[in-house]
Motif scaffolding. Structure first.
Motif, PDB file in Angstrom:
ATOM      1  N   GLU A 114      -1.245  -1.364  -4.546  1.00 57.74           N
ATOM      2  CA  GLU A 114      -2.708  -1.278  -4.612  1.00 57.74           C
ATOM      3  C   GLU A 114      -3.191   0.153  -4.382  1.00 57.74           C
ATOM      4  O   GLU A 114      -2.710   0.837  -3.476  1.00 57.74           O
ATOM      5  CB  GLU A 114      -3.314  -2.186  -3.530  1.00 57.74           C
ATOM      6  CG  GLU A 114      -4.828  -2.167  -3.529  1.00 57.74           C
ATOM      7  CD  GLU A 114      -5.431  -3.117  -2.508  1.00 57.74           C
ATOM      8  OE1 GLU A 114      -4.700  -3.663  -1.674  1.00 57.74           O
ATOM      9  OE2 GLU A 114      -6.661  -3.293  -2.550  1.00 57.74           O
TER      10      GLU A 114
ATOM     11  N   HIS B 102      -9.805   4.241   3.975  1.00 55.09           N
ATOM     12  CA  HIS B 102      -8.399   4.580   4.279  1.00 55.09           C
ATOM     13  C   HIS B 102      -8.197   6.093   4.226  1.00 55.09           C
ATOM     14  O   HIS B 102      -7.541   6.613   3.320  1.00 55.09           O
ATOM     15  CB  HIS B 102      -7.461   3.894   3.271  1.00 55.09           C
ATOM     16  CG  HIS B 102      -7.562   2.399   3.272  1.00 55.09           C
ATOM     17  ND1 HIS B 102      -6.852   1.605   4.149  1.00 55.09           N
ATOM     18  CD2 HIS B 102      -8.297   1.548   2.515  1.00 55.09           C
ATOM     19  CE1 HIS B 102      -7.140   0.333   3.929  1.00 55.09           C
ATOM     20  NE2 HIS B 102      -8.023   0.270   2.936  1.00 55.09           N
TER      21      HIS B 102
ATOM     22  N   HIS C 153       0.849  -1.191   0.000  1.00 55.67           N
ATOM     23  CA  HIS C 153       0.000   0.000   0.000  1.00 55.67           C
ATOM     24  C   HIS C 153       0.881   1.237   0.000  1.00 55.67           C
ATOM     25  O   HIS C 153       2.054   1.179   0.348  1.00 55.67           O
ATOM     26  CB  HIS C 153      -0.908   0.022   1.239  1.00 55.67           C
ATOM     27  CG  HIS C 153      -1.984  -1.009   1.184  1.00 55.67           C
ATOM     28  ND1 HIS C 153      -2.632  -1.466   2.297  1.00 55.67           N
ATOM     29  CD2 HIS C 153      -2.534  -1.666   0.145  1.00 55.67           C
ATOM     30  CE1 HIS C 153      -3.539  -2.370   1.947  1.00 55.67           C
ATOM     31  NE2 HIS C 153      -3.495  -2.508   0.645  1.00 55.67           N
TER      32      HIS C 153
ATOM     33  N   ASP D 189      -7.572  -2.108  -7.662  1.00 56.58           N
ATOM     34  CA  ASP D 189      -8.767  -2.472  -6.893  1.00 56.58           C
ATOM     35  C   ASP D 189      -9.929  -1.594  -7.365  1.00 56.58           C
ATOM     36  O   ASP D 189      -9.946  -0.381  -7.124  1.00 56.58           O
ATOM     37  CB  ASP D 189      -8.489  -2.296  -5.392  1.00 56.58           C
ATOM     38  CG  ASP D 189      -9.626  -2.854  -4.555  1.00 56.58           C
ATOM     39  OD1 ASP D 189     -10.792  -2.485  -4.816  1.00 56.58           O
ATOM     40  OD2 ASP D 189      -9.372  -3.648  -3.639  1.00 56.58           O
TER      41      ASP D 189
ATOM     42  N   HIS E 237     -12.151   0.211  -4.567  1.00 53.17           N
ATOM     43  CA  HIS E 237     -11.558   1.465  -4.085  1.00 53.17           C
ATOM     44  C   HIS E 237     -11.618   2.536  -5.172  1.00 53.17           C
ATOM     45  O   HIS E 237     -11.892   3.706  -4.882  1.00 53.17           O
ATOM     46  CB  HIS E 237     -10.098   1.242  -3.676  1.00 53.17           C
ATOM     47  CG  HIS E 237      -9.927   0.422  -2.428  1.00 53.17           C
ATOM     48  ND1 HIS E 237     -10.582   0.708  -1.260  1.00 53.17           N
ATOM     49  CD2 HIS E 237      -9.156  -0.671  -2.165  1.00 53.17           C
ATOM     50  CE1 HIS E 237     -10.228  -0.173  -0.329  1.00 53.17           C
ATOM     51  NE2 HIS E 237      -9.364  -1.021  -0.851  1.00 53.17           N
TER      52      HIS E 237
ATOM     53  N   GLU F 158     -12.560  -9.400  -3.182  1.00 57.66           N
ATOM     54  CA  GLU F 158     -12.260  -8.956  -1.811  1.00 57.66           C
ATOM     55  C   GLU F 158     -13.524  -8.285  -1.300  1.00 57.66           C
ATOM     56  O   GLU F 158     -13.647  -7.064  -1.300  1.00 57.66           O
ATOM     57  CB  GLU F 158     -11.096  -7.965  -1.835  1.00 57.66           C
ATOM     58  CG  GLU F 158      -9.907  -8.430  -1.046  1.00 57.66           C
ATOM     59  CD  GLU F 158      -8.856  -7.357  -0.823  1.00 57.66           C
ATOM     60  OE1 GLU F 158      -9.129  -6.164  -1.014  1.00 57.66           O
ATOM     61  OE2 GLU F 158      -7.752  -7.735  -0.445  1.00 57.66           O
TER      62      GLU F 158
ATOM     63  N   GLN G 128      -8.703  -6.410  -8.288  1.00 59.23           N
ATOM     64  CA  GLN G 128      -9.586  -6.846  -7.206  1.00 59.23           C
ATOM     65  C   GLN G 128     -10.940  -6.158  -7.336  1.00 59.23           C
ATOM     66  O   GLN G 128     -11.017  -5.032  -7.852  1.00 59.23           O
ATOM     67  CB  GLN G 128      -8.958  -6.540  -5.847  1.00 59.23           C
ATOM     68  CG  GLN G 128      -7.798  -7.483  -5.568  1.00 59.23           C
ATOM     69  CD  GLN G 128      -7.162  -7.283  -4.222  1.00 59.23           C
ATOM     70  OE1 GLN G 128      -7.253  -6.211  -3.634  1.00 59.23           O
ATOM     71  NE2 GLN G 128      -6.505  -8.309  -3.724  1.00 59.23           N
TER      72      GLN G 128
ATOM     73  N   ARG H 152     -19.040  -2.839   0.018  1.00 59.47           N
ATOM     74  CA  ARG H 152     -17.968  -3.798  -0.256  1.00 59.47           C
ATOM     75  C   ARG H 152     -18.500  -5.230  -0.267  1.00 59.47           C
ATOM     76  O   ARG H 152     -17.948  -6.125   0.372  1.00 59.47           O
ATOM     77  CB  ARG H 152     -16.843  -3.638   0.772  1.00 59.47           C
ATOM     78  CG  ARG H 152     -15.531  -4.171   0.239  1.00 59.47           C
ATOM     79  CD  ARG H 152     -14.339  -3.810   1.081  1.00 59.47           C
ATOM     80  NE  ARG H 152     -13.159  -3.992   0.261  1.00 59.47           N
ATOM     81  CZ  ARG H 152     -11.929  -3.695   0.604  1.00 59.47           C
ATOM     82  NH1 ARG H 152     -11.668  -3.193   1.776  1.00 59.47           N
ATOM     83  NH2 ARG H 152     -10.931  -3.899  -0.221  1.00 59.47           N
TER      84      ARG H 152
HETATM   85  O1  LIG Z   1      -7.024  -2.816   2.944  1.00 55.05           O
HETATM   86  C1  LIG Z   1      -7.816  -2.844   1.986  1.00 55.05           C
HETATM   87  O2  LIG Z   1      -8.842  -2.126   1.961  1.00 55.05           O
HETATM   88  C2  LIG Z   1      -7.544  -3.699   0.860  1.00 55.05           C
HETATM   89  O3  LIG Z   1      -8.174  -3.545  -0.169  1.00 55.05           O
HETATM   90  C3  LIG Z   1      -6.505  -4.776   1.003  1.00 55.05           C
HETATM   91  O4  LIG Z   1      -6.212  -5.399  -0.188  1.00 55.05           O
END
Ligand SMILES: O=C(O)C(=O)CO
Length: 266
Positions: free
Chosen positions: A148, A156, A102, A184, A187, A246, A210, A217
């Motif tokens: 990612e 986040h 990350h 991803d 995200h 995920e 992902q 989610r």
């Molecule tokens: O931490 C997250 O949100 C992720 O997508 C991990 O892959």
């Protein structure tokens, strides 16, 4: 779609073993995921019995969570290299080709050590140097690191280099096979949208994709993202790699996995 009408999958479908079948021990989850025809993702390997994972019969697509540190300062970069070095033998033992990174790390209180609104030009240059060191390590060891993208709005907050556009800028500046993107789309939908165009821009640098739906989610088909259209576009672009789920199942776990498969069966 019934078995008779199902067409061969154009992608390798992976499922995150940390998010499904959670009433079972992880090795049983991996067995179930494998029986259902998926490959598997795990998170922080220090939480697992590695020989048991290796014996589980699962094929692993990626590991995420233990390689921590930061991209844009010396101590964080050294931590990233240290945790990456420790993770490589584990990845080799379970046959996992990709290690996830990350754009930041967390301090002792779980807060990002760098705020996104404070990212400077010097930090971009430092992040590029750090990722070049990671790419050197991947090359020496025969593993691929994947950077990612994350979202700042929900999961986040205040993460630097979080946007898919940021990760594409960094990975394309380095342009080495041992450092790819983990694109991803869950995200990215929250952070940027315009997902098909994003896939097109990212395509040469994608190590893995992902997915989950927005909001919540959960598995594809439960929210606002048109994953069947994305699957068709990826196929036309020539992407045939890993698509990893995920996502938290919205109801029944097997139903979630079948919705995922259906969204990505052309
Ligand atoms: O931490 C997250 O949100 C992720 O997508 C991990 O892959």
């Amino acid at each position: 779609m019934t078995e008779e009408h199902a067409r061969p999958e154009a992608f390798t479908l992976a499922v995150c073993a940390e998010m499904v079948f959670r009433s079972l021990p992880v090795t049983d989850r991996l067995k179930r995921i494998t029986e259902l025809g998926f490959v598997a993702e795990i998170w922080d390997w220090t939480k697992h019995d590695i020989p048991a994972l290796a014996r589980s019969g699962a094929t692993f697509s990626s590991m995420t969570g233990y390689v921590t540190g930061t991209l844009a300062d010396d101590d964080g970069a050294n931590e990233l290299i240290r945790t990456a070095r420790l993770s490589i033998p584990v990845a080799k033992e379970i046959g996992c080709p990709r290690l996830n990174l990350h754009g930041t790390g967390l301090d002792g209180q779980g807060l990002p050590v760098v705020r996104s609104d404070g990212v400077t030009g010097a930090m971009w240059l430092k992040a590029r140097d750090t990722l070049n060191r990671i790419a050197d390590l991947g090359e020496e060891e025969g593993v691929t690191f994947v950077l990612e993208n994350l979202n700042e709005a929900v999961d986040h907050p205040k993460t630097p280099f979080a946007k898919a556009a940021d990760t594409i800028a960094l990975v394309s500046a380095i342009d080495r096979p041992s450092l790819k993107l983990n694109l991803d789309l869950y995200h990215a939908q929250i952070g940027e949208g315009n997902l098909i165009e994003l896939c097109r821009q990212a395509l040469p640098f994608i190590g893995e994709i992902q997915v989950a739906d927005v909001p919540g989610r959960k598995e594809p088909g439960t929210g606002e993202i048109n994953y069947p259209a994305i699957a068709r576009a990826l196929n036309v672009m020539g992407y045939s790699g890993v698509i990893g789920l995920e996502a938290w199942p919205s109801e029944d776990d097997e139903l979630a996995l079948s919705r995922f498969r259906q969204a990505f069966t052309l």
